[in-house]
Design a protein around this motif. Structure first.
Motif, mmCIF file in Angstrom:
data_model
loop_
_atom_site.group_PDB
_atom_site.id
_atom_site.type_symbol
_atom_site.label_atom_id
_atom_site.label_comp_id
_atom_site.label_asym_id
_atom_site.label_seq_id
_atom_site.Cartn_x
_atom_site.Cartn_y
_atom_site.Cartn_z
ATOM 1 N N UNK B 49 0.828 -1.218 0.000
ATOM 2 C CA UNK B 49 0.000 0.000 0.000
ATOM 3 C C UNK B 49 0.858 1.261 0.000
ATOM 4 N N UNK B 52 2.117 1.687 -3.648
ATOM 5 C CA UNK B 52 1.135 2.157 -4.633
ATOM 6 C C UNK B 52 0.529 3.502 -4.251
ATOM 7 N N UNK B 54 -1.279 4.419 -1.623
ATOM 8 C CA UNK B 54 -2.498 4.495 -0.809
ATOM 9 C C UNK B 54 -2.182 5.077 0.559
ATOM 10 N N UNK B 74 -1.991 7.728 -5.915
ATOM 11 C CA UNK B 74 -2.077 6.362 -6.437
ATOM 12 C C UNK B 74 -2.400 6.289 -7.933
ATOM 13 N N UNK B 75 -3.359 7.137 -8.403
ATOM 14 C CA UNK B 75 -3.741 6.985 -9.816
ATOM 15 C C UNK B 75 -2.601 7.345 -10.754
ATOM 16 N N UNK B 78 -0.223 4.282 -10.850
ATOM 17 C CA UNK B 78 -0.770 3.261 -11.739
ATOM 18 C C UNK B 78 -0.486 3.633 -13.189
ATOM 19 N N UNK B 79 -0.678 4.912 -13.507
ATOM 20 C CA UNK B 79 -0.470 5.345 -14.895
ATOM 21 C C UNK B 79 0.981 5.184 -15.346
ATOM 22 N N UNK B 84 -1.380 -2.912 -8.898
ATOM 23 C CA UNK B 84 -1.529 -3.449 -7.547
ATOM 24 C C UNK B 84 -2.865 -4.180 -7.468
ATOM 25 N N UNK B 86 -5.137 -5.606 -4.950
ATOM 26 C CA UNK B 86 -5.124 -5.439 -3.498
ATOM 27 C C UNK B 86 -5.596 -6.677 -2.739
ATOM 28 N N UNK B 90 -10.673 -6.603 -4.084
ATOM 29 C CA UNK B 90 -11.130 -5.286 -4.541
ATOM 30 C C UNK B 90 -11.988 -5.325 -5.786
ATOM 31 N N UNK B 151 -7.850 -8.435 -14.077
ATOM 32 C CA UNK B 151 -7.987 -6.983 -14.107
ATOM 33 C C UNK B 151 -6.631 -6.311 -13.907
#
Lengths: 391, 239
Positions: B49, B52, B54, B74-75, B78-79, B84, B86, B90, B151
């Motif tokens: 966490x 990433x 969070x 976080x976003x 990810x980009x 991650x 979770x 999730x 995902x």
């Protein structure tokens, strides 16, 4: 053009339309049956005799003569409630937070729209203009209100709610109530300083005050008039378009998918690459624009506004959202229509049914009693789901 | 020696007042599978966490591809290609399987590529294809884990972090998920794996770190960790 049509999800456009028609007809029919039965019953009692002696009309006749107008008025105010209720329910769905300042966003929308039209009138642009231009100016007023109300809602979130995001739930709630008072007084101050008064009346223009009469049905000595005011049609159509648009945005677009993801699980949504803060701002923007437009529609229908104009519609719309199941878009729609219908029916018939003992001014007691009853038996509202599944 | 893609340097993280990570230093090299093992509460999930975004570390730094991401949202992380999956999977319960998958590649705007990746996910997990219009919340635990893994792959991340992918799964499914993780790695994705099932994790990992109360206590190659007596006693169930 064909390719464009293919990318549109027709089902998501038709479904809310069907729901609106179903909810309107359904609640209208149920309440009509109830009042007609009550009227038949009351005609046998002292109340019926009293009215017959005094006005030479049975309660049944009185009920039937007024029914079409009551249903249409109920629908009109119901759609206004629904449009406001969506603002509460959207924000609740995403943040689990009641934005009590939403009623003032609505009021600001009403003032922006009305002041815009008053300004047009002072330049003598309206009412001396063609019918087509009248509609364009009305749309312009609504768009101006949406723009200002939307920006205001986003700013309120930025300034008064976002810094409190991690705080206990009561804290942002109190902040919202504070914002609500602040905005009320800000409207009052600005209006007093610039116009010297804070009761404003929407200018009369176009054909909005006219009444379209479709047919008249003779009923003994009285006639039932089937007709509707043009402005009621405008309110209903505008609200319907907004509700369909919102439904489409939330259920059939990529942004809508992101909104739903953030509503369900904020931290996982951020792990998908969604900018959660942007989505929250967007939610306030959508709620604010809908509320602002509803403000102008309300002013159009009820003509007179003041800085406290948001309080009752806001409270009722919040009630409608809870009645339908807060956090649920379809629920807000249903709750708005049902509540609008209920209170209009109560306002129209309570006086006649109780021999004048309880007049239209008690309609709110009636509407809120229904709310309490519904919540006793369905704590999550008519369409709400079990909240417990969301941790 | 391949280059370091992800690096934690003396990271301290807090949950409220709880000092959860007490100076964690970890390195993950490009192309590796690295596993974090340890008991409940050792700080494995907190480490992920923190990476990433969070939670942000109060001290120390997280570096991804040479850039400090300790305080990046976080976003944005990810980009950059750091995925991650979770703990607890999730899955969005009220979104369909397809919508869940599409969210995995949220910032991908190429429709053809989106379809291609969804087809890939379905070929790895045919079960998901059968459930494509079903709501995430109605899937079984195993199906949800498949969906969460699929995902996570939708992003085509350079580094994928997986938190307890075997939790609550039947042994056959655990094998399947681990096979897929291994295949992904062979195709070039770097993996950081948090696992209760230490034996399984060490069987596919190149290197591992053992965490205990927020600190790294042992770090070695997977081969050596399997032979390490402390690890054997504490985490592999060897008497």
């Amino acid at each position: 053009m064909k390719r464009f049509l293919e990318t549109i999800n027709v089902r998501e456009l038709l479904q809310p339309l069907a729901q609106m028609i179903l909810f309107s007809l359904g609640s209208g029919a149920v309440l009509s049956v109830i009042v007609i039965l009550l009227a038949l019953l009351l005609d046998q009692t002292a109340a019926g005799q009293f009215l017959l002696e005094r006005n030479k009309v049975t309660i049944l006749t009185y009920t039937l003569v007024n029914l079409p107008q009551v249903v249409l008025d109920g629908l009109t105010i119901g759609f206004v409630y629904a449009a406001i209720a969506l603002g509460y329910t959207m924000v609740y769905g995403v943040l689990e937070f009641i934005n009590f300042a939403h009623s003032e966003i609505f009021a600001v929308g009403a003032f922006v729209g009305v002041e815009f039209l008053i300004l047009l009138k002072s330049f003598e642009i309206i009412p001396a203009t063609s019918l087509f231009m009248s509609y364009l100016w009305l749309i312009a007023a609504i768009l101006a209100a949406m723009f200002v109300a939307g920006l205001l809602a986003v700013s309120v979130e930025r300034i008064a709610y976002r810094p409190l995001r991690g705080a206990p739930r009561l804290v942002p709630l109190i902040s919202a109530i504070g914002v609500s008072f602040f905005l009320q007084d800000a409207i009052r101050l600005i209006e007093s300083l610039t116009t010297g008064q804070f009761h404003r009346i929407i200018p009369s223009f176009g054909n909005f005050d006219e009444r379209l009469v479709f047919s008249k049905i003779a009923l003994g000595a009285s006639t039932i008039e089937l007709g509707i005011q043009v402005k009621s049609i405008i309110v209903i159509v505008a609200a319907m378009l907004m509700l369909i648009g919102l439904n489409y945005l939330v259920n059939a677009t990529k942004v809508g998918r992101a909104i739903r993801a953030v509503a369900q699980d904020r931290s996982t949504a951020s792990l998908m690459g969604i900018d959660v803060n942007r989505i929250i701002s967007l939610t306030f923007l959508i709620g604010g624009t809908l509320g602002g437009a509803a403000g102008v529609l309300y002013a159009l229908k009820f003509t007179r506004i003041d800085p406290f104009v948001g309080f009752f519609p806001g409270l009722k719309a919040f009630t409608a959202a809870v009645l339908g199941g807060i956090g649920n878009l379809t629920g807000a729609l249903l709750g708005g229509i049902v509540l609008g219908m209920l209170e209009t029916f109560a306002g129209a018939y309570m006086s006649a049914f109780t021999m004048g003992a309880a007049g239209a001014e008690y309609k709110d007691i009636f509407a809120f009693s229904i709310l309490i009853l519904v919540l006793i038996f369905r704590p999550h509202g008519l369409m709400g789901e079990n909240v417990t599944q969301k941790a | 020696m391949s280059k370091t893609i992800l690096k934690l340097d003396n990271v301290h993280s807090y949950y409220g007042r709880i000092h959860a990570l007490k100076g964690i230093s970890i390195e993950v090299n490009e192309g590796e599978i690295v596993t974090l093992i340890g008991a409940n509460g050792a700080g494995k999930s907190t480490t992920l966490r923190t990476i990433s975004g969070l939670i942000h570390p109060r001290q120390g730094s997280v570096t991804f591809e040479g850039q400090d991401i300790s305080h990046t949202e976080p976003h944005l992380i990810v980009q950059r290609g750091l995925g991650h999956v979770p703990e607890g999977r999730g899955i969005f319960p009220k979104l369909t399987v397809r919508e869940n998958l599409e969210l995995g590649a949220f910032n991908l705007n190429d429709k053809a590529e989106m379809e291609h990746r969804i087809e890939q996910a379905f070929s790895l997990f045919p079960r998901l294809k059968e459930r494509v219009t079903q709501k995430g919340g109605t899937l079984s635990g195993g199906e949800q884990q498949m969906l969460a893994t699929a995902r996570g792959m939708m992003l085509k991340p350079r580094v994928l972090m997986l938190d307890e992918p075997s939790m609550g799964l039947a042994p056959v499914l655990v094998e399947l998920i681990f096979d897929i993780i291994k295949t992904m790695n062979e195709q070039g994705t770097t993996i950081l794996l948090v696992e209760q099932n230490a034996l399984m994790a060490l069987s596919i990992a190149h290197r591992g770190y053992v965490l205990q109360t927020g600190q790294v206590v042992i770090s070695d190659t997977a081969e050596n960790l399997k032979k390490n007596e402390t690890v054997q006693h504490a985490y592999l169930g060897v008497e």
